[in-house]
Design a protein around this motif. Structure first.
Motif, PDB file in Angstrom:
ATOM      1  N   SER A  99       6.853   8.160  -8.523  1.00 43.14           N
ATOM      2  CA  SER A  99       7.134   8.101  -9.950  1.00 43.14           C
ATOM      3  C   SER A  99       7.377   6.663 -10.407  1.00 43.14           C
ATOM      4  N   ASP A 100       6.738   6.279 -11.535  1.00 39.74           N
ATOM      5  CA  ASP A 100       6.966   4.927 -12.035  1.00 39.74           C
ATOM      6  C   ASP A 100       8.408   4.734 -12.501  1.00 39.74           C
ATOM      7  N   ASP A 101       9.107   5.838 -12.834  1.00 38.84           N
ATOM      8  CA  ASP A 101      10.531   5.729 -13.158  1.00 38.84           C
ATOM      9  C   ASP A 101      11.318   5.259 -11.935  1.00 38.84           C
ATOM     10  N   VAL A 102      10.972   5.820 -10.777  1.00 37.85           N
ATOM     11  CA  VAL A 102      11.638   5.440  -9.535  1.00 37.85           C
ATOM     12  C   VAL A 102      11.348   3.983  -9.195  1.00 37.85           C
ATOM     13  N   LEU A 103      10.066   3.595  -9.253  1.00 33.55           N
ATOM     14  CA  LEU A 103       9.681   2.240  -8.878  1.00 33.55           C
ATOM     15  C   LEU A 103      10.204   1.208  -9.867  1.00 33.55           C
ATOM     16  N   ALA A 104      10.177   1.537 -11.154  1.00 30.46           N
ATOM     17  CA  ALA A 104      10.671   0.599 -12.160  1.00 30.46           C
ATOM     18  C   ALA A 104      12.149   0.304 -11.944  1.00 30.46           C
ATOM     19  N   LYS A 105      12.906   1.340 -11.607  1.00 36.73           N
ATOM     20  CA  LYS A 105      14.335   1.123 -11.370  1.00 36.73           C
ATOM     21  C   LYS A 105      14.563   0.391 -10.058  1.00 36.73           C
ATOM     22  N   ALA A 106      13.771   0.715  -9.041  1.00 33.62           N
ATOM     23  CA  ALA A 106      13.934   0.076  -7.738  1.00 33.62           C
ATOM     24  C   ALA A 106      13.635  -1.419  -7.811  1.00 33.62           C
ATOM     25  N   PHE A 107      12.589  -1.783  -8.555  1.00 34.89           N
ATOM     26  CA  PHE A 107      12.195  -3.181  -8.646  1.00 34.89           C
ATOM     27  C   PHE A 107      12.756  -3.876  -9.881  1.00 34.89           C
ATOM     28  N   GLN A 108      13.475  -3.118 -10.708  1.00 37.24           N
ATOM     29  CA  GLN A 108      14.109  -3.681 -11.905  1.00 37.24           C
ATOM     30  C   GLN A 108      13.089  -4.362 -12.816  1.00 37.24           C
ATOM     31  N   VAL A 109      11.990  -3.652 -13.092  1.00 39.65           N
ATOM     32  CA  VAL A 109      10.956  -4.142 -14.000  1.00 39.65           C
ATOM     33  C   VAL A 109      10.556  -3.026 -14.951  1.00 39.65           C
ATOM     34  N   ASP A 110       9.783  -3.377 -15.984  1.00 41.44           N
ATOM     35  CA  ASP A 110       9.308  -2.405 -16.955  1.00 41.44           C
ATOM     36  C   ASP A 110       8.263  -1.493 -16.319  1.00 41.44           C
ATOM     37  N   LYS A 111       8.203  -0.239 -16.765  1.00 39.66           N
ATOM     38  CA  LYS A 111       7.243   0.725 -16.204  1.00 39.66           C
ATOM     39  C   LYS A 111       5.797   0.284 -16.418  1.00 39.66           C
ATOM     40  N   LYS A 112       5.541  -0.498 -17.455  1.00 41.69           N
ATOM     41  CA  LYS A 112       4.175  -0.967 -17.712  1.00 41.69           C
ATOM     42  C   LYS A 112       3.702  -1.868 -16.570  1.00 41.69           C
ATOM     43  N   ILE A 113       4.612  -2.643 -16.005  1.00 42.97           N
ATOM     44  CA  ILE A 113       4.258  -3.507 -14.874  1.00 42.97           C
ATOM     45  C   ILE A 113       3.929  -2.669 -13.648  1.00 42.97           C
ATOM     46  N   ILE A 114       4.715  -1.613 -13.425  1.00 36.47           N
ATOM     47  CA  ILE A 114       4.444  -0.706 -12.299  1.00 36.47           C
ATOM     48  C   ILE A 114       3.084  -0.051 -12.462  1.00 36.47           C
ATOM     49  N   ASP A 115       2.780   0.420 -13.665  1.00 40.34           N
ATOM     50  CA  ASP A 115       1.479   1.054 -13.913  1.00 40.34           C
ATOM     51  C   ASP A 115       0.343   0.075 -13.649  1.00 40.34           C
ATOM     52  N   LEU A 116       0.535  -1.180 -14.046  1.00 41.53           N
ATOM     53  CA  LEU A 116      -0.488  -2.189 -13.835  1.00 41.53           C
ATOM     54  C   LEU A 116      -0.713  -2.445 -12.345  1.00 41.53           C
ATOM     55  N   ILE A 117       0.374  -2.499 -11.589  1.00 39.85           N
ATOM     56  CA  ILE A 117       0.255  -2.720 -10.140  1.00 39.85           C
ATOM     57  C   ILE A 117      -0.413  -1.533  -9.475  1.00 39.85           C
ATOM     58  N   GLN A 118       0.011  -0.320  -9.822  1.00 35.91           N
ATOM     59  CA  GLN A 118      -0.551   0.884  -9.194  1.00 35.91           C
ATOM     60  C   GLN A 118      -2.042   1.020  -9.458  1.00 35.91           C
ATOM     61  N   ALA A 119      -2.494   0.496 -10.581  1.00 35.48           N
ATOM     62  CA  ALA A 119      -3.916   0.585 -10.923  1.00 35.48           C
ATOM     63  C   ALA A 119      -4.793  -0.184  -9.958  1.00 35.48           C
ATOM     64  N   HIS A 120      -4.197  -1.103  -9.193  1.00 38.77           N
ATOM     65  CA  HIS A 120      -4.977  -1.925  -8.265  1.00 38.77           C
ATOM     66  C   HIS A 120      -5.010  -1.332  -6.855  1.00 38.77           C
ATOM     67  N   PHE A 121      -4.383  -0.159  -6.664  1.00 37.43           N
ATOM     68  CA  PHE A 121      -4.356   0.481  -5.348  1.00 37.43           C
ATOM     69  C   PHE A 121      -5.071   1.824  -5.386  1.00 37.43           C
ATOM     70  N   ASN A 160       0.822  -1.211   0.000  1.00 37.34           N
ATOM     71  CA  ASN A 160       0.000   0.000   0.000  1.00 37.34           C
ATOM     72  C   ASN A 160       0.856   1.260   0.000  1.00 37.34           C
ATOM     73  N   SER A 161       1.929   1.241   0.784  1.00 42.14           N
ATOM     74  CA  SER A 161       2.784   2.422   0.907  1.00 42.14           C
ATOM     75  C   SER A 161       3.564   2.690  -0.377  1.00 42.14           C
ATOM     76  N   VAL A 162       4.080   1.616  -0.992  1.00 39.09           N
ATOM     77  CA  VAL A 162       4.923   1.789  -2.179  1.00 39.09           C
ATOM     78  C   VAL A 162       4.101   2.068  -3.430  1.00 39.09           C
ATOM     79  N   PHE A 163       3.008   1.298  -3.600  1.00 36.54           N
ATOM     80  CA  PHE A 163       2.247   1.416  -4.841  1.00 36.54           C
ATOM     81  C   PHE A 163       0.971   2.243  -4.704  1.00 36.54           C
ATOM     82  N   GLY A 164       0.578   2.561  -3.478  1.00 38.06           N
ATOM     83  CA  GLY A 164      -0.666   3.295  -3.287  1.00 38.06           C
ATOM     84  C   GLY A 164      -0.496   4.654  -2.650  1.00 38.06           C
ATOM     85  N   SER A 165       0.727   5.196  -2.658  1.00 36.80           N
ATOM     86  CA  SER A 165       0.957   6.507  -2.040  1.00 36.80           C
ATOM     87  C   SER A 165       0.215   7.597  -2.798  1.00 36.80           C
ATOM     88  N   LYS A 166      -0.093   8.682  -2.108  1.00 35.30           N
ATOM     89  CA  LYS A 166      -0.810   9.815  -2.704  1.00 35.30           C
ATOM     90  C   LYS A 166      -0.038  11.098  -2.415  1.00 35.30           C
TER      91      LYS A 166
END
Length: 217
Positions: free
Chosen positions: A195-217, A185-191
């Protein structure tokens, strides 16, 4: 020689102060029942006039009643802290009932101000915590009715119901207000969102995956 005495004094002061820093501030009177009507902001709650304190300030009823676990993760935490039981103010403890649906999860989270000790009342749980950097070692155990497990303060931990029947546990926490930070909740659901650039680099995944995860929070 003087420098040695200064270093020794500093070390002794650090040792003397460490127990105080490791828990909530100690009470200086028999009790300090929280006055939830006060607008004064302090570390904890303002004390109610002792002459107005009643037995109900130290009381809560209904912890034996099952809670609704019909949610995304299949768990429900009923926390009894100083906000729910005013008499807990300054006493440095709280407790929680945790209900788990079949295969329900109390997701990875942190209590920034408390160590947790949990006992299973019904069912069996797969529990664990992760040690801090650099080891990040996962410590796990399957615990059953009557078993007890401890989650050290500030470490990520979780509980998962292994059974096809509901499970129940009760936890004690070493703070009147332990706080909780649910990692997802804290990482993907913050208000606003991190930035998906930050999360994509932190988790070493594509930004599309981050966007998909954030959509569920």
């Amino acid at each position: 020689m003087a420098a040695s005495y200064v270093l020794l004094l500093a070390a002794l002061l650090a040792l003397a102060s460490s127990p105080t820093m490791a828990r909530d501030p100690g009470a200086l009177q028999d009790f300090c029942v929280a006055d939830n009507t006060s607008d004064v902001f302090v570390n904890g709650f303002v004390c109610k006039d002792p002459k107005l304190v009643k037995a109900e300030d130290f009381f809560f009823s209904g912890l034996d009643e099952p809670r609704d676990t019909a949610n995304k993760v299949g768990s429900n935490v009923t926390l009894l802290n100083a906000s729910r039981i005013p008499g807990l103010n300054t006493l440095g403890i709280s407790m929680a009932r945790v209900d788990y649906a079949p295969f329900g999860l109390n997701p990875p989270h942190i209590h920034p101000r408390a160590t947790e000790i949990q006992t299973v009342l019904e069912g069996s749980l797969y529990v664990g915590f992760v040690t801090s950097n650099p080891d990040n070692r996962l410590v796990t155990k399957v615990v059953r009715k009557g078993d007890v497990f401890v989650f050290p303060q500030g470490l990520i931990h979780f509980q998962f119901n292994l059974g096809a029947k509901p499970a129940v546990a009760v936890s004690g926490l070493s703070s009147q207000n332990p706080g909780v930070i649910t990692i997802a909740n804290s990482v993907f659901g913050s208000k606003p969102a991190i930035s998906d650039d930050v999360l994509a680099k932190a988790f070493q995944v594509d930004k599309k995956i981050i966007d998909l995860i954030q959509a569920h929070f």
